[in-house]
Scaffold this motif. Structure first.
Motif, PDB file in Angstrom:
ATOM      1  N   VAL A   8      56.765  34.157  48.897  1.00 38.43           N
ATOM      2  CA  VAL A   8      57.900  33.520  48.810  1.00 38.43           C
ATOM      3  C   VAL A   8      58.612  33.929  47.332  1.00 38.43           C
ATOM      4  CG1 VAL A   8      57.692  31.479  50.019  1.00 38.43           C
ATOM      5  CG2 VAL A   8      56.528  31.452  47.891  1.00 38.43           C
ATOM      6  N   ALA A   9      59.532  33.813  46.914  1.00 38.01           N
ATOM      7  CA  ALA A   9      60.273  34.490  45.559  1.00 38.01           C
ATOM      8  C   ALA A   9      58.776  34.225  44.896  1.00 38.01           C
ATOM      9  CB  ALA A   9      61.246  34.525  45.778  1.00 38.01           C
ATOM     10  N   ASP A  10      59.348  33.028  44.914  1.00 38.73           N
ATOM     11  CA  ASP A  10      58.887  31.731  43.005  1.00 38.73           C
ATOM     12  C   ASP A  10      57.189  31.802  43.514  1.00 38.73           C
ATOM     13  OD1 ASP A  10      58.506  29.719  45.622  1.00 38.73           O
ATOM     14  OD2 ASP A  10      59.714  28.538  44.324  1.00 38.73           O
ATOM     15  N   MET A  11      56.546  32.527  44.768  1.00 40.87           N
ATOM     16  CA  MET A  11      55.023  32.151  44.283  1.00 40.87           C
ATOM     17  C   MET A  11      54.320  33.180  42.850  1.00 40.87           C
ATOM     18  SD  MET A  11      52.120  34.197  46.958  1.00 40.87           S
ATOM     19  CE  MET A  11      52.898  35.444  46.134  1.00 40.87           C
ATOM     20  N   PRO A  12      53.659  31.731  42.623  1.00 44.72           N
ATOM     21  CA  PRO A  12      52.488  32.611  41.714  1.00 44.72           C
ATOM     22  C   PRO A  12      51.632  33.587  42.024  1.00 44.72           C
ATOM     23  CG  PRO A  12      51.437  30.209  41.703  1.00 44.72           C
ATOM     24  CD  PRO A  12      52.665  30.781  43.036  1.00 44.72           C
ATOM     25  N   GLY A  13      51.053  34.357  41.315  1.00 49.23           N
ATOM     26  CA  GLY A  13      50.209  35.429  40.930  1.00 49.23           C
ATOM     27  C   GLY A  13      49.848  35.597  39.722  1.00 49.23           C
ATOM     28  N   ALA A 110      39.855  29.625  45.106  1.00 47.98           N
ATOM     29  CA  ALA A 110      40.594  29.046  44.556  1.00 47.98           C
ATOM     30  C   ALA A 110      41.944  28.813  44.740  1.00 47.98           C
ATOM     31  CB  ALA A 110      40.073  28.226  43.881  1.00 47.98           C
ATOM     32  N   LEU A 111      42.209  30.103  44.458  1.00 46.60           N
ATOM     33  CA  LEU A 111      43.912  30.795  43.486  1.00 46.60           C
ATOM     34  C   LEU A 111      44.104  30.924  45.114  1.00 46.60           C
ATOM     35  CD1 LEU A 111      43.342  32.098  40.416  1.00 46.60           C
ATOM     36  CD2 LEU A 111      44.388  30.844  40.973  1.00 46.60           C
ATOM     37  N   GLN A 112      43.492  31.791  46.585  1.00 46.17           N
ATOM     38  CA  GLN A 112      44.454  32.170  47.318  1.00 46.17           C
ATOM     39  C   GLN A 112      44.120  31.087  47.986  1.00 46.17           C
ATOM     40  OE1 GLN A 112      41.335  35.401  48.627  1.00 46.17           O
ATOM     41  NE2 GLN A 112      43.199  36.699  47.679  1.00 46.17           N
ATOM     42  N   ALA A 113      43.027  30.319  48.846  1.00 43.07           N
ATOM     43  CA  ALA A 113      43.612  29.026  48.937  1.00 43.07           C
ATOM     44  C   ALA A 113      44.685  27.917  48.357  1.00 43.07           C
ATOM     45  CB  ALA A 113      41.953  27.665  48.730  1.00 43.07           C
ATOM     46  N   ALA A 114      44.510  28.202  47.061  1.00 41.88           N
ATOM     47  CA  ALA A 114      46.269  27.193  46.836  1.00 41.88           C
ATOM     48  C   ALA A 114      47.800  28.087  46.738  1.00 41.88           C
ATOM     49  CB  ALA A 114      45.597  27.108  45.048  1.00 41.88           C
ATOM     50  N   LEU A 219      35.608  32.989  33.729  1.00 42.07           N
ATOM     51  CA  LEU A 219      36.186  32.798  34.509  1.00 42.07           C
ATOM     52  C   LEU A 219      35.606  30.985  34.894  1.00 42.07           C
ATOM     53  CD1 LEU A 219      36.360  35.960  36.480  1.00 42.07           C
ATOM     54  CD2 LEU A 219      37.273  34.943  34.750  1.00 42.07           C
ATOM     55  N   HIS A 220      34.940  30.632  35.038  1.00 39.64           N
ATOM     56  CA  HIS A 220      35.195  28.862  35.510  1.00 39.64           C
ATOM     57  C   HIS A 220      35.184  28.253  35.014  1.00 39.64           C
ATOM     58  CE1 HIS A 220      31.551  28.164  32.028  1.00 39.64           C
ATOM     59  NE2 HIS A 220      31.213  28.971  33.290  1.00 39.64           N
ATOM     60  N   GLU A 221      36.368  28.775  32.962  1.00 41.34           N
ATOM     61  CA  GLU A 221      37.074  27.459  32.690  1.00 41.34           C
ATOM     62  C   GLU A 221      38.119  27.777  33.160  1.00 41.34           C
ATOM     63  OE1 GLU A 221      36.766  28.654  28.305  1.00 41.34           O
ATOM     64  OE2 GLU A 221      34.618  29.431  28.830  1.00 41.34           O
ATOM     65  N   HIS A 222      38.542  27.951  34.228  1.00 42.50           N
ATOM     66  CA  HIS A 222      40.215  28.103  34.855  1.00 42.50           C
ATOM     67  C   HIS A 222      40.050  27.339  36.624  1.00 42.50           C
ATOM     68  CE1 HIS A 222      42.798  28.615  31.587  1.00 42.50           C
ATOM     69  NE2 HIS A 222      42.691  29.288  31.113  1.00 42.50           N
ATOM     70  N   CYS A 223      41.184  26.597  36.624  1.00 47.81           N
ATOM     71  CA  CYS A 223      41.191  26.486  38.063  1.00 47.81           C
ATOM     72  C   CYS A 223      42.423  27.097  38.083  1.00 47.81           C
ATOM     73  CB  CYS A 223      40.699  25.106  38.188  1.00 47.81           C
ATOM     74  SG  CYS A 223      41.606  24.127  37.716  1.00 47.81           S
ATOM     75  N   PRO A 224      42.946  26.416  39.807  1.00 45.99           N
ATOM     76  CA  PRO A 224      44.639  27.152  40.008  1.00 45.99           C
ATOM     77  C   PRO A 224      45.608  25.660  39.068  1.00 45.99           C
ATOM     78  CG  PRO A 224      43.478  26.771  42.459  1.00 45.99           C
ATOM     79  CD  PRO A 224      42.071  26.544  41.392  1.00 45.99           C
ATOM     80  N   ASP A 225      44.669  24.260  38.677  1.00 43.72           N
ATOM     81  CA  ASP A 225      45.644  23.680  38.444  1.00 43.72           C
ATOM     82  C   ASP A 225      46.436  23.690  36.647  1.00 43.72           C
ATOM     83  OD1 ASP A 225      46.047  21.869  40.641  1.00 43.72           O
ATOM     84  OD2 ASP A 225      45.240  20.422  40.169  1.00 43.72           O
ATOM     85  N   SER A 226      44.809  24.113  36.351  1.00 48.66           N
ATOM     86  CA  SER A 226      45.565  24.588  34.703  1.00 48.66           C
ATOM     87  C   SER A 226      45.569  25.413  34.781  1.00 48.66           C
ATOM     88  CB  SER A 226      43.327  25.108  34.344  1.00 48.66           C
ATOM     89  OG  SER A 226      42.369  25.921  34.596  1.00 48.66           O
ATOM     90  N   LEU A 227      45.625  26.894  35.376  1.00 48.94           N
ATOM     91  CA  LEU A 227      46.806  27.746  35.243  1.00 48.94           C
ATOM     92  C   LEU A 227      48.218  27.491  35.868  1.00 48.94           C
ATOM     93  CD1 LEU A 227      44.022  31.074  36.776  1.00 48.94           C
ATOM     94  CD2 LEU A 227      44.553  30.442  34.716  1.00 48.94           C
ATOM     95  N   ARG A 228      48.320  27.056  36.274  1.00 49.07           N
ATOM     96  CA  ARG A 228      50.378  26.550  37.168  1.00 49.07           C
ATOM     97  C   ARG A 228      50.819  25.965  35.426  1.00 49.07           C
ATOM     98  NH1 ARG A 228      53.537  28.064  39.836  1.00 49.07           N
ATOM     99  NH2 ARG A 228      55.016  27.746  37.954  1.00 49.07           N
ATOM    100  N   ALA A 229      49.656  25.052  35.304  1.00 44.91           N
ATOM    101  CA  ALA A 229      49.816  24.269  33.918  1.00 44.91           C
ATOM    102  C   ALA A 229      50.090  25.210  32.555  1.00 44.91           C
ATOM    103  CB  ALA A 229      48.808  22.971  33.333  1.00 44.91           C
ATOM    104  N   LEU A 230      49.256  26.103  32.611  1.00 46.59           N
ATOM    105  CA  LEU A 230      48.794  27.086  31.941  1.00 46.59           C
ATOM    106  C   LEU A 230      50.739  27.472  31.785  1.00 46.59           C
ATOM    107  CD1 LEU A 230      47.891  28.355  29.087  1.00 46.59           C
ATOM    108  CD2 LEU A 230      47.069  30.353  30.715  1.00 46.59           C
TER     109      LEU A 230
END
Length: 239
Positions: A8-13, A110-114, A219-230
């Motif tokens: 989808v167009a707004d899918m984060p990557g 984790a990112l792909q699952a999200a 890399l373990h300092e980030h997760c899907p939620d923290s990257l979404r917030a960033l």
């Protein structure tokens, strides 16, 4: 998990650099370049290597010739040197357990699952990228898109490889986060209009990566939620 066949167009990557970001390949590349530099009559220092790590082979080879004050040979000769260097590199990195970065497998899963799209955007030649992809597949990791040095004319700090990776993800640039371990890659991410995360891996300092939106040590300092917030905090608004 989400249907990954539907974009989808707004899918984060997330676009990951490879060397020094997904795999700890610093030592293997350094050993290979020492051998090549020695053939040309130059004793390569670690600061010289560190300054070039992550760039395409051609400018590195030209720099080595500059160190010894000899004109750069023709393209065929440069290609042959680059091929020899990469064969040495694969011999070094293939001799031990594959050195994926701590947390790489878990973060990608984790990112792909999200629902995030995951790509590699690397200056490395295709044969090295494929070498790494085979080993990630054995670890249960598959990427949605790949762009490498041979796919673009201009290497980092030009944004070309990241723009191509986003295109292959079908992901808008303002929805992309770049993970990089080198200042030229951080600059490339900014020039692509993407949010940047610097990882201070082997041979890197946090100060070198200070231009990134966020700097981490692992890399373990980030997760899907923290990257979404960033992304929400630092993302470039669409025009």
């Amino acid at each position: 998990s989400p249907d990954r066949s539907t974009k989808v167009a707004d899918m984060p990557g997330v676009i990951f650099d490879l060397d020094g970001t997904l795999i700890d390949s610093y030592g293997a590349h350094f050993k290979a370049w020492i051998s090549i530099a020695d053939e040309l009559g130059h004793a390569l220092t670690e600061p010289e290597f560190a300054a070039s790590f992550g760039r395409k082979n051609e400018p590195i080879i030209a720099e080595l010739y500059g160190f010894v004050g000899v004109p750069v040979p023709d393209d065929a000769a440069v290609d042959a040197i680059a091929e020899r260097k990469e064969k040495l590199y694969r011999g070094h990195i293939g001799g031990d357990a594959f050195p994926e970065m701590d947390g790489a497998v878990e973060l990608v899963h984790a990112l792909q699952a999200a629902g995030w799209g995951i790509a590699i955007g690397s200056s490395a030649p295709r044969i090295n990228v494929d070498f790494a992809l085979e080993r990630f597949t054995a670890l249960g990791v598959d990427f949605d898109a790949v762009a490498c040095g041979c796919d673009v004319v201009n290497g980092k700090p030009a944004p070309d490889v990241f723009l191509l990776a986003a295109e292959r993800l079908s992901c808008e640039t303002q929805n992309c986060i770049v993970f990089e371990d080198a200042a030229p890659g951080i600059e490339a991410g900014h020039r692509a209009g993407m949010v940047t995360v610097g990882i201070a891996s082997t041979g890197r300092t946090r100060a070198e990566l200070a231009e990134a939106h966020h700097v981490i040590d692992a890399l373990h300092e980030h997760c899907p939620d923290s990257l979404r917030a960033l992304l929400d905090r630092c993302g470039v608004p669409s025009a």
